[in-house]
Design a protein around this motif. Structure first.
Motif, mmCIF file in Angstrom:
data_model
loop_
_atom_site.group_PDB
_atom_site.id
_atom_site.type_symbol
_atom_site.label_atom_id
_atom_site.label_comp_id
_atom_site.label_asym_id
_atom_site.label_seq_id
_atom_site.Cartn_x
_atom_site.Cartn_y
_atom_site.Cartn_z
ATOM 1 N N GLU A 129 -27.819 39.901 46.732
ATOM 2 C CA GLU A 129 -27.671 39.876 45.272
ATOM 3 C C GLU A 129 -26.706 38.806 44.787
ATOM 4 O OE1 GLU A 129 -27.393 42.540 47.307
ATOM 5 O OE2 GLU A 129 -25.808 43.919 46.620
ATOM 6 N N ASP A 130 -26.020 38.130 45.699
ATOM 7 C CA ASP A 130 -25.188 36.991 45.314
ATOM 8 C C ASP A 130 -26.010 35.709 45.152
ATOM 9 O OD1 ASP A 130 -22.695 38.229 47.574
ATOM 10 O OD2 ASP A 130 -22.688 38.381 45.381
ATOM 11 N N THR A 131 -27.284 35.787 45.479
ATOM 12 C CA THR A 131 -28.148 34.614 45.336
ATOM 13 C C THR A 131 -28.255 34.205 43.880
ATOM 14 O OG1 THR A 131 -29.454 35.173 47.298
ATOM 15 C CG2 THR A 131 -30.503 33.767 45.640
ATOM 16 N N ASP A 132 -27.883 32.976 43.586
ATOM 17 C CA ASP A 132 -27.865 32.461 42.217
ATOM 18 C C ASP A 132 -27.557 30.975 42.260
ATOM 19 O OD1 ASP A 132 -26.471 35.258 40.355
ATOM 20 O OD2 ASP A 132 -28.436 34.283 40.145
ATOM 21 N N VAL A 133 -27.625 30.352 41.108
ATOM 22 C CA VAL A 133 -27.058 29.021 40.944
ATOM 23 C C VAL A 133 -25.631 29.202 40.423
ATOM 24 C CG1 VAL A 133 -27.226 26.792 39.790
ATOM 25 C CG2 VAL A 133 -29.314 28.008 40.459
ATOM 26 N N ILE A 180 -7.592 21.703 26.993
ATOM 27 C CA ILE A 180 -6.891 21.892 25.729
ATOM 28 C C ILE A 180 -6.997 20.611 24.919
ATOM 29 C CG2 ILE A 180 -4.664 22.381 24.658
ATOM 30 C CD1 ILE A 180 -3.934 23.858 27.276
ATOM 31 N N ILE A 181 -7.558 20.757 23.724
ATOM 32 C CA ILE A 181 -7.731 19.618 22.825
ATOM 33 C C ILE A 181 -6.981 19.948 21.547
ATOM 34 C CG2 ILE A 181 -9.380 18.110 21.672
ATOM 35 C CD1 ILE A 181 -11.500 19.126 23.643
ATOM 36 N N GLY A 182 -5.762 19.449 21.467
ATOM 37 C CA GLY A 182 -4.945 19.784 20.315
ATOM 38 C C GLY A 182 -4.690 21.281 20.265
ATOM 39 N N ARG A 183 -5.134 21.911 19.161
ATOM 40 C CA ARG A 183 -4.964 23.356 19.009
ATOM 41 C C ARG A 183 -6.206 24.130 19.417
ATOM 42 N NH1 ARG A 183 -1.778 24.129 13.211
ATOM 43 N NH2 ARG A 183 0.075 22.909 13.756
ATOM 44 N N SER A 184 -7.205 23.467 19.904
ATOM 45 C CA SER A 184 -8.429 24.151 20.312
ATOM 46 C C SER A 184 -8.710 23.859 21.783
ATOM 47 C CB SER A 184 -9.604 23.706 19.443
ATOM 48 O OG SER A 184 -9.820 22.321 19.589
ATOM 49 N N THR A 185 -9.808 24.392 22.259
ATOM 50 C CA THR A 185 -10.200 24.207 23.653
ATOM 51 C C THR A 185 -11.613 23.676 23.735
ATOM 52 O OG1 THR A 185 -10.967 26.487 23.816
ATOM 53 C CG2 THR A 185 -8.697 26.057 24.462
ATOM 54 N N GLY A 186 -11.910 23.070 24.849
ATOM 55 C CA GLY A 186 -13.258 22.606 25.120
ATOM 56 C C GLY A 186 -13.650 22.986 26.530
ATOM 57 N N HIS A 187 -14.919 22.863 26.848
ATOM 58 C CA HIS A 187 -15.422 23.237 28.163
ATOM 59 C C HIS A 187 -16.304 22.148 28.738
ATOM 60 C CE1 HIS A 187 -14.207 27.518 28.262
ATOM 61 N NE2 HIS A 187 -14.250 27.403 26.944
ATOM 62 N N TYR A 188 -16.185 21.978 30.021
ATOM 63 C CA TYR A 188 -17.093 21.114 30.770
ATOM 64 C C TYR A 188 -17.766 21.955 31.851
ATOM 65 C CZ TYR A 188 -14.575 17.180 28.672
ATOM 66 O OH TYR A 188 -14.012 16.291 27.791
ATOM 67 N N TRP A 189 -19.022 21.640 32.118
ATOM 68 C CA TRP A 189 -19.800 22.378 33.118
ATOM 69 C C TRP A 189 -20.323 21.435 34.191
ATOM 70 C CZ3 TRP A 189 -20.252 27.611 33.175
ATOM 71 C CH2 TRP A 189 -19.926 28.301 32.010
ATOM 72 N N GLY A 190 -20.343 21.949 35.413
ATOM 73 C CA GLY A 190 -21.019 21.232 36.471
ATOM 74 C C GLY A 190 -22.516 21.447 36.382
ATOM 75 N N LYS A 191 -23.261 20.748 37.241
ATOM 76 C CA LYS A 191 -24.723 20.833 37.205
ATOM 77 C C LYS A 191 -25.244 22.043 37.966
ATOM 78 C CE LYS A 191 -25.456 15.883 36.560
ATOM 79 N NZ LYS A 191 -26.089 14.650 37.093
ATOM 80 N N GLY A 192 -24.380 22.672 38.755
ATOM 81 C CA GLY A 192 -24.782 23.865 39.482
ATOM 82 C C GLY A 192 -25.107 23.582 40.934
ATOM 83 N N THR A 193 -24.842 24.573 41.769
ATOM 84 C CA THR A 193 -25.183 24.486 43.186
ATOM 85 C C THR A 193 -25.825 25.806 43.604
ATOM 86 O OG1 THR A 193 -24.316 23.983 45.399
ATOM 87 C CG2 THR A 193 -22.876 25.239 43.950
ATOM 88 N N GLN A 194 -26.915 25.701 44.340
ATOM 89 C CA GLN A 194 -27.682 26.890 44.710
ATOM 90 C C GLN A 194 -27.032 27.600 45.894
ATOM 91 O OE1 GLN A 194 -30.713 28.217 43.333
ATOM 92 N NE2 GLN A 194 -30.189 29.923 44.714
ATOM 93 N N VAL A 195 -26.901 28.909 45.756
ATOM 94 C CA VAL A 195 -26.467 29.768 46.859
ATOM 95 C C VAL A 195 -27.580 30.772 47.116
ATOM 96 C CG1 VAL A 195 -24.841 31.559 47.580
ATOM 97 C CG2 VAL A 195 -24.012 29.505 46.407
ATOM 98 N N THR A 196 -28.057 30.809 48.338
ATOM 99 C CA THR A 196 -29.137 31.719 48.713
ATOM 100 C C THR A 196 -28.687 32.560 49.898
ATOM 101 O OG1 THR A 196 -30.810 30.132 47.975
ATOM 102 C CG2 THR A 196 -31.542 31.905 49.437
ATOM 103 N N VAL A 197 -28.746 33.872 49.729
ATOM 104 C CA VAL A 197 -28.342 34.802 50.784
ATOM 105 C C VAL A 197 -29.557 35.627 51.184
ATOM 106 C CG1 VAL A 197 -26.731 36.606 51.470
ATOM 107 C CG2 VAL A 197 -26.047 34.912 49.743
ATOM 108 N N SER A 198 -29.922 35.536 52.435
ATOM 109 C CA SER A 198 -31.098 36.262 52.931
ATOM 110 C C SER A 198 -30.665 37.527 53.668
ATOM 111 C CB SER A 198 -31.921 35.370 53.852
ATOM 112 O OG SER A 198 -31.133 34.913 54.933
ATOM 113 N N SER A 199 -31.532 38.512 53.589
ATOM 114 C CA SER A 199 -31.200 39.804 54.222
ATOM 115 C C SER A 199 -31.626 39.824 55.681
ATOM 116 C CB SER A 199 -31.883 40.937 53.462
ATOM 117 O OG SER A 199 -33.276 40.723 53.428
#
Length: 119
Positions: A88-92, A100-119
């Motif tokens: 169930e941990d299988t996901d991107v 911190i941008i002045g008095r506010s915040t911003g976010h950056y995201w990566g493109k993602g990495t696949q994790v696949t766990v087989s039973s």
């Protein structure tokens, strides 16, 4: 140019381990929180773990005791050590950086990495 380079994803059998890394570059603002989220197709992106600049951490209940988040502020890098992996941990997995941008915040995201766990 801002880049979040993720690495460490892959395929593993249940009970195994993986270590994700995310190196941030090109960010001119102060970095606050760094974290990892995951998302399966058709589902909302959910928080896995987050770490503040001072090292305080917070985890999703589903990963507590199995995953450990850490960061190297000098390298602007965040890590996620994942042990006792379950199918169930299988996901991107996505890296997130809050800045911190002045008095506010911003976010950056990566493109993602696949994790696949087989039973």
């Amino acid at each position: 140019q801002v880049q979040l380079v993720e690495s460490g994803g892959g395929s593993v059998q249940a009970g195994g381990s993986l270590r994700l890394s995310c190196a941030a570059s090109g960010i001119v603002f102060d970095i606050n929180h760094m974290g990892w989220y995951r998302q399966a197709p058709g589902n909302q992106r959910e928080l896995v773990a987050i770490i503040t600049h001072s090292g305080d951490t917070n985890y999703a209940d589903s990963v507590k005791g199995r995953f450990t988040i850490s960061r190297d502020n000098a390298k602007n890098t965040v890590y996620l050590q994942m042990n006792s992996l379950k199918p169930e941990d299988t996901d991107v997995y996505y890296c997130n950086v809050q800045v911190i941008i002045g008095r506010s915040t911003g976010h950056y995201w990566g493109k993602g990495t696949q994790v696949t766990v087989s039973s």
